[in-house]
Design a protein around this motif. Sequence first.
Motif, PDB file in Angstrom:
ATOM      1  N   PHE A  37      35.876  42.238  50.268  1.00 41.90           N
ATOM      2  CA  PHE A  37      36.536  41.050  49.004  1.00 41.90           C
ATOM      3  C   PHE A  37      37.356  41.942  48.684  1.00 41.90           C
ATOM      4  O   PHE A  37      37.483  43.058  49.069  1.00 41.90           O
ATOM      5  CB  PHE A  37      35.487  41.659  48.155  1.00 41.90           C
ATOM      6  CG  PHE A  37      34.181  40.331  49.279  1.00 41.90           C
ATOM      7  CD1 PHE A  37      33.522  40.313  49.468  1.00 41.90           C
ATOM      8  CD2 PHE A  37      33.438  39.245  47.638  1.00 41.90           C
ATOM      9  CE1 PHE A  37      31.939  40.062  49.889  1.00 41.90           C
ATOM     10  CE2 PHE A  37      33.097  38.416  48.144  1.00 41.90           C
ATOM     11  CZ  PHE A  37      31.436  38.621  48.701  1.00 41.90           C
ATOM     12  N   ARG A  38      38.351  41.581  47.715  1.00 40.96           N
ATOM     13  CA  ARG A  38      39.388  42.149  47.097  1.00 40.96           C
ATOM     14  C   ARG A  38      39.238  42.035  45.695  1.00 40.96           C
ATOM     15  O   ARG A  38      38.698  41.021  45.624  1.00 40.96           O
ATOM     16  CB  ARG A  38      40.371  42.915  47.719  1.00 40.96           C
ATOM     17  CG  ARG A  38      41.031  41.383  47.214  1.00 40.96           C
ATOM     18  CD  ARG A  38      42.392  40.841  48.072  1.00 40.96           C
ATOM     19  NE  ARG A  38      43.014  39.392  47.673  1.00 40.96           N
ATOM     20  CZ  ARG A  38      44.585  39.243  48.315  1.00 40.96           C
ATOM     21  NH1 ARG A  38      45.238  39.973  49.124  1.00 40.96           N
ATOM     22  NH2 ARG A  38      44.544  37.771  48.555  1.00 40.96           N
ATOM     23  N   GLN A  39      39.557  42.882  44.755  1.00 39.13           N
ATOM     24  CA  GLN A  39      40.076  43.173  43.259  1.00 39.13           C
ATOM     25  C   GLN A  39      41.103  43.695  42.586  1.00 39.13           C
ATOM     26  O   GLN A  39      41.301  44.751  42.677  1.00 39.13           O
ATOM     27  CB  GLN A  39      38.620  43.581  42.522  1.00 39.13           C
ATOM     28  CG  GLN A  39      38.665  43.177  41.206  1.00 39.13           C
ATOM     29  CD  GLN A  39      37.344  43.845  40.018  1.00 39.13           C
ATOM     30  OE1 GLN A  39      36.360  44.323  40.920  1.00 39.13           O
ATOM     31  NE2 GLN A  39      37.422  43.026  39.246  1.00 39.13           N
ATOM     32  N   VAL A  48      38.179  37.576  50.757  1.00 36.96           N
ATOM     33  CA  VAL A  48      38.915  37.609  52.005  1.00 36.96           C
ATOM     34  C   VAL A  48      39.310  37.253  53.081  1.00 36.96           C
ATOM     35  O   VAL A  48      39.384  36.292  53.691  1.00 36.96           O
ATOM     36  CB  VAL A  48      39.368  38.936  51.388  1.00 36.96           C
ATOM     37  CG1 VAL A  48      41.037  39.270  52.625  1.00 36.96           C
ATOM     38  CG2 VAL A  48      39.550  40.033  50.045  1.00 36.96           C
ATOM     39  N   ALA A  49      37.461  37.621  53.785  1.00 36.64           N
ATOM     40  CA  ALA A  49      37.376  37.482  54.839  1.00 36.64           C
ATOM     41  C   ALA A  49      35.749  37.882  55.048  1.00 36.64           C
ATOM     42  O   ALA A  49      35.131  38.876  54.587  1.00 36.64           O
ATOM     43  CB  ALA A  49      38.044  38.287  56.133  1.00 36.64           C
ATOM     44  N   ALA A  60      40.181  33.943  53.286  1.00 29.77           N
ATOM     45  CA  ALA A  60      40.599  32.953  52.099  1.00 29.77           C
ATOM     46  C   ALA A  60      42.525  32.280  52.462  1.00 29.77           C
ATOM     47  O   ALA A  60      43.084  33.011  53.190  1.00 29.77           O
ATOM     48  CB  ALA A  60      40.986  34.025  51.052  1.00 29.77           C
ATOM     49  N   ASP A  61      42.678  31.491  51.719  1.00 29.18           N
ATOM     50  CA  ASP A  61      43.316  30.493  52.357  1.00 29.18           C
ATOM     51  C   ASP A  61      45.047  32.169  51.846  1.00 29.18           C
ATOM     52  O   ASP A  61      45.611  31.785  52.740  1.00 29.18           O
ATOM     53  CB  ASP A  61      44.111  29.522  51.674  1.00 29.18           C
ATOM     54  CG  ASP A  61      42.871  28.138  51.859  1.00 29.18           C
ATOM     55  OD1 ASP A  61      43.130  27.233  50.619  1.00 29.18           O
ATOM     56  OD2 ASP A  61      42.431  27.671  53.109  1.00 29.18           O
ATOM     57  N   SER A  62      44.830  32.510  50.774  1.00 33.05           N
ATOM     58  CA  SER A  62      46.233  33.509  51.143  1.00 33.05           C
ATOM     59  C   SER A  62      45.929  34.316  52.248  1.00 33.05           C
ATOM     60  O   SER A  62      47.517  35.102  51.946  1.00 33.05           O
ATOM     61  CB  SER A  62      45.374  34.304  49.434  1.00 33.05           C
ATOM     62  OG  SER A  62      44.812  35.042  49.624  1.00 33.05           O
ATOM     63  N   VAL A  63      45.040  34.913  52.673  1.00 29.74           N
ATOM     64  CA  VAL A  63      44.995  35.350  53.854  1.00 29.74           C
ATOM     65  C   VAL A  63      45.392  35.006  54.945  1.00 29.74           C
ATOM     66  O   VAL A  63      45.523  35.448  56.173  1.00 29.74           O
ATOM     67  CB  VAL A  63      44.630  37.171  53.849  1.00 29.74           C
ATOM     68  CG1 VAL A  63      44.106  37.246  52.177  1.00 29.74           C
ATOM     69  CG2 VAL A  63      42.948  36.113  53.985  1.00 29.74           C
ATOM     70  N   LYS A  64      45.327  33.650  55.588  1.00 34.92           N
ATOM     71  CA  LYS A  64      45.062  32.492  56.599  1.00 34.92           C
ATOM     72  C   LYS A  64      45.800  33.190  57.612  1.00 34.92           C
ATOM     73  O   LYS A  64      47.468  32.671  56.846  1.00 34.92           O
ATOM     74  CB  LYS A  64      44.317  31.573  56.620  1.00 34.92           C
ATOM     75  CG  LYS A  64      43.485  31.101  56.492  1.00 34.92           C
ATOM     76  CD  LYS A  64      43.059  29.634  56.384  1.00 34.92           C
ATOM     77  CE  LYS A  64      41.607  29.609  55.733  1.00 34.92           C
ATOM     78  NZ  LYS A  64      41.325  28.383  55.059  1.00 34.92           N
ATOM     79  N   GLY A  65      45.983  33.827  58.779  1.00 34.40           N
ATOM     80  CA  GLY A  65      46.992  33.817  59.589  1.00 34.40           C
ATOM     81  C   GLY A  65      48.057  35.252  59.303  1.00 34.40           C
ATOM     82  O   GLY A  65      48.549  35.630  59.996  1.00 34.40           O
ATOM     83  N   ARG A  66      47.367  35.784  58.532  1.00 33.63           N
ATOM     84  CA  ARG A  66      47.873  37.064  58.427  1.00 33.63           C
ATOM     85  C   ARG A  66      46.998  38.352  58.726  1.00 33.63           C
ATOM     86  O   ARG A  66      47.002  39.104  59.016  1.00 33.63           O
ATOM     87  CB  ARG A  66      48.740  38.176  57.015  1.00 33.63           C
ATOM     88  CG  ARG A  66      49.282  36.253  56.837  1.00 33.63           C
ATOM     89  CD  ARG A  66      50.239  37.183  55.146  1.00 33.63           C
ATOM     90  NE  ARG A  66      49.495  37.183  53.865  1.00 33.63           N
ATOM     91  CZ  ARG A  66      49.183  37.957  53.543  1.00 33.63           C
ATOM     92  NH1 ARG A  66      50.033  39.142  53.714  1.00 33.63           N
ATOM     93  NH2 ARG A  66      48.358  37.390  52.406  1.00 33.63           N
ATOM     94  N   PHE A  67      45.190  37.634  58.112  1.00 33.68           N
ATOM     95  CA  PHE A  67      44.211  39.035  57.938  1.00 33.68           C
ATOM     96  C   PHE A  67      43.513  38.357  59.017  1.00 33.68           C
ATOM     97  O   PHE A  67      43.413  37.334  59.796  1.00 33.68           O
ATOM     98  CB  PHE A  67      43.253  39.250  56.817  1.00 33.68           C
ATOM     99  CG  PHE A  67      44.447  39.024  55.772  1.00 33.68           C
ATOM    100  CD1 PHE A  67      46.067  39.876  55.402  1.00 33.68           C
ATOM    101  CD2 PHE A  67      43.622  40.394  54.903  1.00 33.68           C
ATOM    102  CE1 PHE A  67      46.415  40.668  54.996  1.00 33.68           C
ATOM    103  CE2 PHE A  67      44.358  40.826  53.587  1.00 33.68           C
ATOM    104  CZ  PHE A  67      45.700  41.219  54.171  1.00 33.68           C
ATOM    105  N   THR A  68      42.580  39.845  59.683  1.00 28.86           N
ATOM    106  CA  THR A  68      41.502  39.611  60.733  1.00 28.86           C
ATOM    107  C   THR A  68      40.964  40.150  61.048  1.00 28.86           C
ATOM    108  O   THR A  68      40.447  41.687  60.895  1.00 28.86           O
ATOM    109  CB  THR A  68      42.601  39.071  62.183  1.00 28.86           C
ATOM    110  OG1 THR A  68      43.659  38.444  62.458  1.00 28.86           O
ATOM    111  CG2 THR A  68      41.257  39.035  64.063  1.00 28.86           C
TER     112      THR A  68
END
Length: 123
Positions: A37-39, A48-49, A60-68
């Motif tokens: 999670f993040r705050q 987040v994931a 989360a949609d905001s990190v898809k494709g960037r975070f694993t």
Amino acid sequence: QVQLVESGGGLVQAGGSLRLSCATSGTTFSLKHMGWFRQAPGKQRELVAAISTGRSTNYADSVKGRFTISRDNAKKTVYLQMNSLKPEDTAVYYCHAGGQYTGSTYYPGVGSWGQGIQVTVSS
């Protein structure tokens, strides 16, 4: 007693990468769903994931494709690889253990939290 210790945060320029780690103890890690999670200041904590015991992942949609997100059951550690970082990714990141899934959504419920680690992305 469950303990979660995050590491790997810090300051990075936009477009850079960081890898967060969350080492656990006092729990049967392989039986726990895990989440990051993040705050950000002035905002609510957000998922987040997450990764299930069966290694299914969601983001989360905001990190898809960037975070694993990934997990190593032998090391009792969950990771968050963050690439192409943006200033809006700046936040305190928290590891969570023992949440529940409803459908594909991870809920922290009564699980355990890490202390949090700062990630700052400069523009």
